[in-house]
Design a protein around this motif. Structure first.
Motif, PDB file in Angstrom:
ATOM      1  N   PRO A 142      38.319  34.891  26.078  1.00 31.85           N
ATOM      2  CA  PRO A 142      38.899  35.993  26.865  1.00 31.85           C
ATOM      3  C   PRO A 142      39.704  36.961  26.008  1.00 31.85           C
ATOM      4  O   PRO A 142      39.656  38.180  26.221  1.00 31.85           O
ATOM      5  CB  PRO A 142      39.794  35.270  27.875  1.00 31.85           C
ATOM      6  N   LEU A 171      37.151  39.110  23.966  1.00 37.57           N
ATOM      7  CA  LEU A 171      36.282  40.008  24.719  1.00 37.57           C
ATOM      8  C   LEU A 171      37.021  41.212  25.293  1.00 37.57           C
ATOM      9  O   LEU A 171      36.399  42.249  25.555  1.00 37.57           O
ATOM     10  CB  LEU A 171      35.594  39.246  25.850  1.00 37.57           C
ATOM     11  N   ILE A 172      38.323  41.096  25.526  1.00 35.40           N
ATOM     12  CA  ILE A 172      39.052  42.234  26.093  1.00 35.40           C
ATOM     13  C   ILE A 172      39.442  43.237  25.016  1.00 35.40           C
ATOM     14  O   ILE A 172      39.914  44.330  25.335  1.00 35.40           O
ATOM     15  CB  ILE A 172      40.317  41.767  26.849  1.00 35.40           C
ATOM     16  N   TRP A 182      30.245  38.880  29.228  1.00 32.42           N
ATOM     17  CA  TRP A 182      31.160  38.005  29.966  1.00 32.42           C
ATOM     18  C   TRP A 182      30.411  36.859  30.653  1.00 32.42           C
ATOM     19  O   TRP A 182      30.832  35.696  30.573  1.00 32.42           O
ATOM     20  CB  TRP A 182      31.934  38.805  31.010  1.00 32.42           C
ATOM     21  N   CYS A 239      30.602  32.723  29.873  1.00 30.41           N
ATOM     22  CA  CYS A 239      30.827  31.672  30.866  1.00 30.41           C
ATOM     23  C   CYS A 239      29.695  30.647  30.840  1.00 30.41           C
ATOM     24  O   CYS A 239      29.935  29.427  30.866  1.00 30.41           O
ATOM     25  CB  CYS A 239      30.941  32.287  32.258  1.00 30.41           C
ATOM     26  N   ALA A 276      30.112  35.466  38.792  1.00 27.50           N
ATOM     27  CA  ALA A 276      31.447  35.369  38.207  1.00 27.50           C
ATOM     28  C   ALA A 276      32.391  34.585  39.110  1.00 27.50           C
ATOM     29  O   ALA A 276      33.204  33.781  38.635  1.00 27.50           O
ATOM     30  CB  ALA A 276      31.998  36.773  37.945  1.00 27.50           C
ATOM     31  N   LEU A 318      38.988  31.625  30.654  1.00 22.15           N
ATOM     32  CA  LEU A 318      37.734  32.362  30.525  1.00 22.15           C
ATOM     33  C   LEU A 318      37.176  32.754  31.888  1.00 22.15           C
ATOM     34  O   LEU A 318      36.807  33.918  32.117  1.00 22.15           O
ATOM     35  CB  LEU A 318      36.704  31.529  29.760  1.00 22.15           C
ATOM     36  N   ARG A 329      39.535  35.277  33.871  1.00 25.44           N
ATOM     37  CA  ARG A 329      39.456  36.647  33.353  1.00 25.44           C
ATOM     38  C   ARG A 329      38.076  37.251  33.582  1.00 25.44           C
ATOM     39  O   ARG A 329      37.945  38.458  33.850  1.00 25.44           O
ATOM     40  CB  ARG A 329      39.799  36.658  31.855  1.00 25.44           C
ATOM     41  N   ALA A 330      37.038  36.439  33.495  1.00 28.75           N
ATOM     42  CA  ALA A 330      35.681  36.942  33.701  1.00 28.75           C
ATOM     43  C   ALA A 330      35.517  37.480  35.117  1.00 28.75           C
ATOM     44  O   ALA A 330      34.888  38.516  35.329  1.00 28.75           O
ATOM     45  CB  ALA A 330      34.658  35.842  33.438  1.00 28.75           C
ATOM     46  N   GLU A 371      37.307  40.889  35.281  1.00 30.10           N
ATOM     47  CA  GLU A 371      36.659  41.885  34.435  1.00 30.10           C
ATOM     48  C   GLU A 371      35.305  42.301  34.986  1.00 30.10           C
ATOM     49  O   GLU A 371      34.959  43.482  34.981  1.00 30.10           O
ATOM     50  CB  GLU A 371      36.502  41.333  33.013  1.00 30.10           C
ATOM     51  N   VAL A 372      34.539  41.349  35.476  1.00 29.26           N
ATOM     52  CA  VAL A 372      33.221  41.684  36.033  1.00 29.26           C
ATOM     53  C   VAL A 372      33.382  42.554  37.272  1.00 29.26           C
ATOM     54  O   VAL A 372      32.611  43.507  37.482  1.00 29.26           O
ATOM     55  CB  VAL A 372      32.428  40.403  36.345  1.00 29.26           C
TER      56      VAL A 372
END
Length: 316
Positions: free
Chosen positions: A19, A22-23, A39, A43, A195, A207, A210-211, A214-215
């Motif tokens: 996480p 990726l951000i 993302w 996962c 997600a 993970l 946050r995914a 974010e998704v």
């Protein structure tokens, strides 16, 4: 056993570290579709690593190395005669892998079934109190709150309230409805469901938490970009400002919401698209995340397979 340890350690590190990685950067702003793929691949990679780690620990590499036919025969023999495959540790590993796979499958199915039921009920309500506008290709709903959203599914439809029609200019209406049509054509509700399934199956892990957020943000950016191909970014931004406080049903995708104002800035100041090399690097990351755990799990068996067959060839 080395592969099992490597995969287990990777899963732990991935859940905590990915996480943060990726951000960083501007991938989300410049290529939201690719960012969504990264993302979800992250996962999937973490979950697959845990499952493959259990399988790698349970199935000896030497069993795989003797050939596919012998592999299934050996598995049958081990299960029926109480060979090492049915030792307590092995049974625990296989049970753990089965539980993880079953949990993610159950959570995904439960989310889809519930959302479908709620959408069906809402669609029934729209059939009664809404009216289809052929020119807009949307359902107009009498409501005092300005809102635009879409109802996904096999018979997906865009919905706009009378308050939104009064507050938006015709160009803005067309732009925001194009945003909703992008959600419908892209089947973004399935992306969000994936997600959400990861998050619900493994709550509290960084993970997956946050995914999910974010998704949800990225599908809105992606729909904005699709709408911007045919409509002015200024019109999209103006519509988002007016719809920022609009609320859509939980099972629908709305143009407004809490991300609307940040998306306005992006619409007015778009980032440069990814270059060819950057896009290739992003796609390579997706492939590595998805194929990496399988490659690690298969390596011991492949080595044993090659050693066995090379030994047979040397005899002749």
């Amino acid at each position: 056993m080395t592969a099992a340890v490597v995969l287990a350690l990777y899963a732990v590190v991935a859940v905590v570290t990915l996480p943060r990685l990726l951000i960083r950067g501007e991938l989300a702003e410049r290529a939201p579709r690719l960012a969504i793929a990264v993302w979800l691949a992250a996962c999937t990679s973490a979950v697959a690593s845990v499952i493959l780690s259990a399988l790698a620990a349970a199935v000896p590499a030497t069993v795989i190395g003797h050939g596919l036919a012998e592999f299934f025969e050996a598995c049958a023999a081990m299960l029926s005669h109480g060979a090492p495959l049915t030792s307590p540790g092995t049974r625990a590993a296989l049970l753990g892998a089965a539980v993880i796979a079953a949990r993610i499958t159950y959570c995904g199915a439960a989310i889809l079934v519930r959302a479908r039921r709620e959408r069906r009920q809402h669609a029934g309500m729209l059939n009664i109190i809404g009216r289809h506008d052929g020119e807009l290709d949307a359902v107009v709903l009498d409501h005092d709150e300005a809102a635009v959203y879409c109802l996904p599914g096999r018979k997906g439809r865009a919905v706009i309230t009378t308050a939104a029609l009064r507050s938006l200019a015709p160009e803005q209406v067309a732009a925001v409805l194009a945003h909703e049509q992008a959600h419908l054509r892209g089947r973004h509700h399935l992306v969000l469901a994936a997600a959400e399934a990861f998050h619900r199956a493994f709550p509290g892990l960084p993970l997956f938490t946050r995914a999910r957020s974010e998704v949800a943000r990225l599908v809105e950016l992606l729909a904005d970009d699709v709408a911007a191909r045919r409509h002015s970014r200024i019109h999209i931004a103006a519509a988002l400002v007016r719809l920022a406080t609009g609320r859509a049903p939980a099972f629908a995708l709305g143009a407004g919401g809490e991300t609307a104002l940040t998306r306005v800035k992006r619409m007015l100041n778009p980032a440069a698209p990814l270059g060819h090399r950057e896009r290739i690097a992003g796609l390579s990351a997706v492939v590595l995340l998805l194929a990496g755990p399988a490659a690690v799990a298969a390596t011991p068996g492949l080595r044993s397979f090659l050693a066995h067959h090379c030994h047979n060839i040397s005899i002749f």
